[in-house]
Design a protein around this motif. Sequence first.
Motif, PDB file in Angstrom:
ATOM      1  N   ASP A 162      27.032  38.520  44.592  1.00 65.56           N
ATOM      2  CA  ASP A 162      28.443  38.533  45.891  1.00 65.56           C
ATOM      3  C   ASP A 162      29.936  38.465  44.980  1.00 65.56           C
ATOM      4  OD1 ASP A 162      28.868  35.723  46.711  1.00 65.56           O
ATOM      5  OD2 ASP A 162      28.601  36.584  48.927  1.00 65.56           O
ATOM      6  N   GLY A 163      30.064  37.639  44.158  1.00 69.21           N
ATOM      7  CA  GLY A 163      31.319  37.179  42.709  1.00 69.21           C
ATOM      8  C   GLY A 163      31.450  35.566  43.267  1.00 69.21           C
ATOM      9  N   GLY A 164      30.540  35.338  44.518  1.00 69.51           N
ATOM     10  CA  GLY A 164      30.840  34.140  44.631  1.00 69.51           C
ATOM     11  C   GLY A 164      30.416  32.924  43.953  1.00 69.51           C
ATOM     12  N   PHE A 165      30.550  31.526  44.288  1.00 72.82           N
ATOM     13  CA  PHE A 165      30.061  30.592  44.155  1.00 72.82           C
ATOM     14  C   PHE A 165      28.811  29.643  44.460  1.00 72.82           C
ATOM     15  CE2 PHE A 165      33.242  31.616  42.048  1.00 72.82           C
ATOM     16  CZ  PHE A 165      33.439  32.275  40.571  1.00 72.82           C
ATOM     17  N   ARG A 166      28.497  28.531  44.280  1.00 73.21           N
ATOM     18  CA  ARG A 166      27.821  27.700  45.043  1.00 73.21           C
ATOM     19  C   ARG A 166      26.992  26.560  44.617  1.00 73.21           C
ATOM     20  NH1 ARG A 166      23.061  30.144  47.910  1.00 73.21           N
ATOM     21  NH2 ARG A 166      22.004  30.456  45.867  1.00 73.21           N
ATOM     22  N   CYS A 167      26.669  25.521  45.010  1.00 72.70           N
ATOM     23  CA  CYS A 167      27.036  24.103  44.316  1.00 72.70           C
ATOM     24  C   CYS A 167      25.297  24.039  44.056  1.00 72.70           C
ATOM     25  CB  CYS A 167      27.693  23.105  44.464  1.00 72.70           C
ATOM     26  SG  CYS A 167      26.743  21.195  44.151  1.00 72.70           S
ATOM     27  N   GLY A 168      24.242  24.357  43.996  1.00 69.81           N
ATOM     28  CA  GLY A 168      23.231  24.296  43.431  1.00 69.81           C
ATOM     29  C   GLY A 168      22.530  22.666  43.853  1.00 69.81           C
ATOM     30  N   GLN A 185      37.593  25.024  39.450  1.00 66.49           N
ATOM     31  CA  GLN A 185      38.237  25.358  38.714  1.00 66.49           C
ATOM     32  C   GLN A 185      38.980  22.628  39.164  1.00 66.49           C
ATOM     33  OE1 GLN A 185      38.746  27.339  36.814  1.00 66.49           O
ATOM     34  NE2 GLN A 185      37.299  28.456  37.362  1.00 66.49           N
ATOM     35  N   GLN A 186      38.273  22.307  39.634  1.00 66.09           N
ATOM     36  CA  GLN A 186      38.724  21.021  40.208  1.00 66.09           C
ATOM     37  C   GLN A 186      37.355  20.532  40.045  1.00 66.09           C
ATOM     38  OE1 GLN A 186      38.637  20.716  44.697  1.00 66.09           O
ATOM     39  NE2 GLN A 186      40.820  22.143  44.044  1.00 66.09           N
ATOM     40  N   ILE A 187      37.444  19.333  39.293  1.00 65.83           N
ATOM     41  CA  ILE A 187      36.642  18.242  39.034  1.00 65.83           C
ATOM     42  C   ILE A 187      35.763  18.061  40.282  1.00 65.83           C
ATOM     43  CG2 ILE A 187      36.061  15.811  38.427  1.00 65.83           C
ATOM     44  CD1 ILE A 187      39.385  15.104  37.520  1.00 65.83           C
ATOM     45  N   CYS A 188      34.845  18.667  39.161  1.00 67.88           N
ATOM     46  CA  CYS A 188      32.921  17.724  40.206  1.00 67.88           C
ATOM     47  C   CYS A 188      32.574  16.593  40.519  1.00 67.88           C
ATOM     48  CB  CYS A 188      32.333  18.301  39.527  1.00 67.88           C
ATOM     49  SG  CYS A 188      30.486  18.277  40.552  1.00 67.88           S
ATOM     50  N   ALA A 189      33.088  16.502  41.675  1.00 68.33           N
ATOM     51  CA  ALA A 189      32.052  14.657  42.038  1.00 68.33           C
ATOM     52  C   ALA A 189      30.844  14.136  41.714  1.00 68.33           C
ATOM     53  CB  ALA A 189      32.244  13.974  43.121  1.00 68.33           C
ATOM     54  N   GLU A 190      30.107  15.868  41.354  1.00 68.31           N
ATOM     55  CA  GLU A 190      28.529  14.859  41.010  1.00 68.31           C
ATOM     56  C   GLU A 190      28.349  16.158  39.415  1.00 68.31           C
ATOM     57  OE1 GLU A 190      26.743  13.542  42.557  1.00 68.31           O
ATOM     58  OE2 GLU A 190      27.790  13.185  43.921  1.00 68.31           O
ATOM     59  N   HIS A 191      29.200  15.934  39.255  1.00 68.17           N
ATOM     60  CA  HIS A 191      29.436  17.197  37.318  1.00 68.17           C
ATOM     61  C   HIS A 191      28.327  16.224  36.426  1.00 68.17           C
ATOM     62  CE1 HIS A 191      29.915  18.220  34.355  1.00 68.17           C
ATOM     63  NE2 HIS A 191      31.280  18.921  34.175  1.00 68.17           N
ATOM     64  N   ASP A 192      27.511  17.999  35.939  1.00 69.85           N
ATOM     65  CA  ASP A 192      26.348  17.032  35.084  1.00 69.85           C
ATOM     66  C   ASP A 192      26.843  18.584  33.922  1.00 69.85           C
ATOM     67  OD1 ASP A 192      24.295  15.897  33.580  1.00 69.85           O
ATOM     68  OD2 ASP A 192      22.408  16.400  34.913  1.00 69.85           O
ATOM     69  N   PHE A 193      26.435  17.649  32.599  1.00 68.01           N
ATOM     70  CA  PHE A 193      27.164  18.792  31.945  1.00 68.01           C
ATOM     71  C   PHE A 193      25.910  20.063  31.679  1.00 68.01           C
ATOM     72  CE2 PHE A 193      29.917  15.865  30.059  1.00 68.01           C
ATOM     73  CZ  PHE A 193      30.842  16.626  29.734  1.00 68.01           C
ATOM     74  N   ALA A 194      26.638  21.273  31.712  1.00 67.43           N
ATOM     75  CA  ALA A 194      25.350  22.571  31.528  1.00 67.43           C
ATOM     76  C   ALA A 194      24.208  21.634  30.126  1.00 67.43           C
ATOM     77  CB  ALA A 194      26.273  23.426  31.910  1.00 67.43           C
ATOM     78  N   ILE A 195      23.790  22.477  30.529  1.00 68.25           N
ATOM     79  CA  ILE A 195      22.757  22.339  29.217  1.00 68.25           C
ATOM     80  C   ILE A 195      22.582  24.256  28.162  1.00 68.25           C
ATOM     81  CG2 ILE A 195      20.658  22.252  28.495  1.00 68.25           C
ATOM     82  CD1 ILE A 195      19.627  20.776  30.807  1.00 68.25           C
ATOM     83  N   ASP A 196      23.122  23.209  26.915  1.00 67.46           N
ATOM     84  CA  ASP A 196      23.133  24.230  25.855  1.00 67.46           C
ATOM     85  C   ASP A 196      22.099  25.193  25.641  1.00 67.46           C
ATOM     86  OD1 ASP A 196      26.790  23.948  26.254  1.00 67.46           O
ATOM     87  OD2 ASP A 196      25.873  22.011  24.791  1.00 67.46           O
ATOM     88  N   CYS A 245      30.026  22.673  35.319  1.00 67.94           N
ATOM     89  CA  CYS A 245      28.848  21.783  35.334  1.00 67.94           C
ATOM     90  C   CYS A 245      27.288  22.269  35.714  1.00 67.94           C
ATOM     91  CB  CYS A 245      28.696  21.343  37.316  1.00 67.94           C
ATOM     92  SG  CYS A 245      27.124  20.525  37.780  1.00 67.94           S
ATOM     93  N   GLN A 246      26.244  21.910  35.530  1.00 65.62           N
ATOM     94  CA  GLN A 246      24.985  22.916  35.153  1.00 65.62           C
ATOM     95  C   GLN A 246      24.950  23.117  35.981  1.00 65.62           C
ATOM     96  OE1 GLN A 246      21.563  20.858  34.205  1.00 65.62           O
ATOM     97  NE2 GLN A 246      22.155  19.252  34.828  1.00 65.62           N
ATOM     98  N   PHE A 247      25.079  22.408  37.969  1.00 72.75           N
ATOM     99  CA  PHE A 247      24.824  22.747  38.902  1.00 72.75           C
ATOM    100  C   PHE A 247      25.989  24.303  39.371  1.00 72.75           C
ATOM    101  CE2 PHE A 247      23.960  18.556  39.079  1.00 72.75           C
ATOM    102  CZ  PHE A 247      21.981  17.964  38.492  1.00 72.75           C
ATOM    103  N   GLU A 257      26.610  23.784  49.052  1.00 72.36           N
ATOM    104  CA  GLU A 257      27.174  24.149  49.500  1.00 72.36           C
ATOM    105  C   GLU A 257      28.773  25.308  48.187  1.00 72.36           C
ATOM    106  OE1 GLU A 257      32.125  22.152  50.225  1.00 72.36           O
ATOM    107  OE2 GLU A 257      30.011  21.134  49.023  1.00 72.36           O
ATOM    108  N   ARG A 258      28.831  26.557  49.437  1.00 71.01           N
ATOM    109  CA  ARG A 258      29.321  27.784  49.288  1.00 71.01           C
ATOM    110  C   ARG A 258      30.428  27.393  47.998  1.00 71.01           C
ATOM    111  NH1 ARG A 258      28.929  32.851  48.812  1.00 71.01           N
ATOM    112  NH2 ARG A 258      30.404  33.832  49.027  1.00 71.01           N
ATOM    113  N   LEU A 259      31.657  27.320  47.146  1.00 70.33           N
ATOM    114  CA  LEU A 259      32.116  27.531  47.006  1.00 70.33           C
ATOM    115  C   LEU A 259      33.432  28.762  46.901  1.00 70.33           C
ATOM    116  CD1 LEU A 259      31.262  24.439  43.855  1.00 70.33           C
ATOM    117  CD2 LEU A 259      32.210  24.510  46.480  1.00 70.33           C
ATOM    118  N   ALA A 260      34.808  28.032  46.927  1.00 73.51           N
ATOM    119  CA  ALA A 260      35.491  29.375  46.328  1.00 73.51           C
ATOM    120  C   ALA A 260      35.706  29.070  44.769  1.00 73.51           C
ATOM    121  CB  ALA A 260      37.089  28.659  47.388  1.00 73.51           C
ATOM    122  N   PHE A 261      36.631  30.467  44.719  1.00 74.75           N
ATOM    123  CA  PHE A 261      36.781  29.927  42.775  1.00 74.75           C
ATOM    124  C   PHE A 261      37.555  28.804  42.029  1.00 74.75           C
ATOM    125  CE2 PHE A 261      39.851  31.535  39.482  1.00 74.75           C
ATOM    126  CZ  PHE A 261      38.961  30.971  38.549  1.00 74.75           C
ATOM    127  N   ALA A 262      38.466  28.479  43.205  1.00 72.14           N
ATOM    128  CA  ALA A 262      39.314  27.544  43.315  1.00 72.14           C
ATOM    129  C   ALA A 262      38.905  26.121  43.522  1.00 72.14           C
ATOM    130  CB  ALA A 262      40.648  27.802  44.898  1.00 72.14           C
TER     131      ALA A 262
END
Length: 109
Positions: A80-86, A98-109, A72-74, A90-95
């Motif tokens: 610190d190696g963690g993840f966040r939904c832009g 790896q799940q389906i994102c409800a607000e998914h929008d493809f990253a722009i290539d 996802c582009q967000f 929301e801060r996200l764990a690595f696991a």
Amino acid sequence: MITRTPDPHDKRSVRLALTPQGEAIINQLKRTIPNQSENSDNSDNIENQLRELLRDWQKQSGWQVFGLCQTCQFNQTLADGGFRCGLTQERLAFAETQQICAEHDFAID
């Protein structure tokens, strides 16, 4: 040029496949689209162009685009190696990435 069939294992999903006519068009494109760089071949260029076309088609048709959080582009990788939904901040764990994102929008290539 594309067929849609229900996924036999996941009734929420639909599988897309090229028809023989679609395959013929792809093969023709491979022969006619020039390389855009020395380090890529025609099939990579065509795949990227078709992926972008599909994304545009889904957006224009009002279809919900979905995919893994990590694509996802967000999705943001933090210092610190963690993840966040832009989008939600929301801060996200690595696991979770790896799940389906409800607000998914493809990253722009």
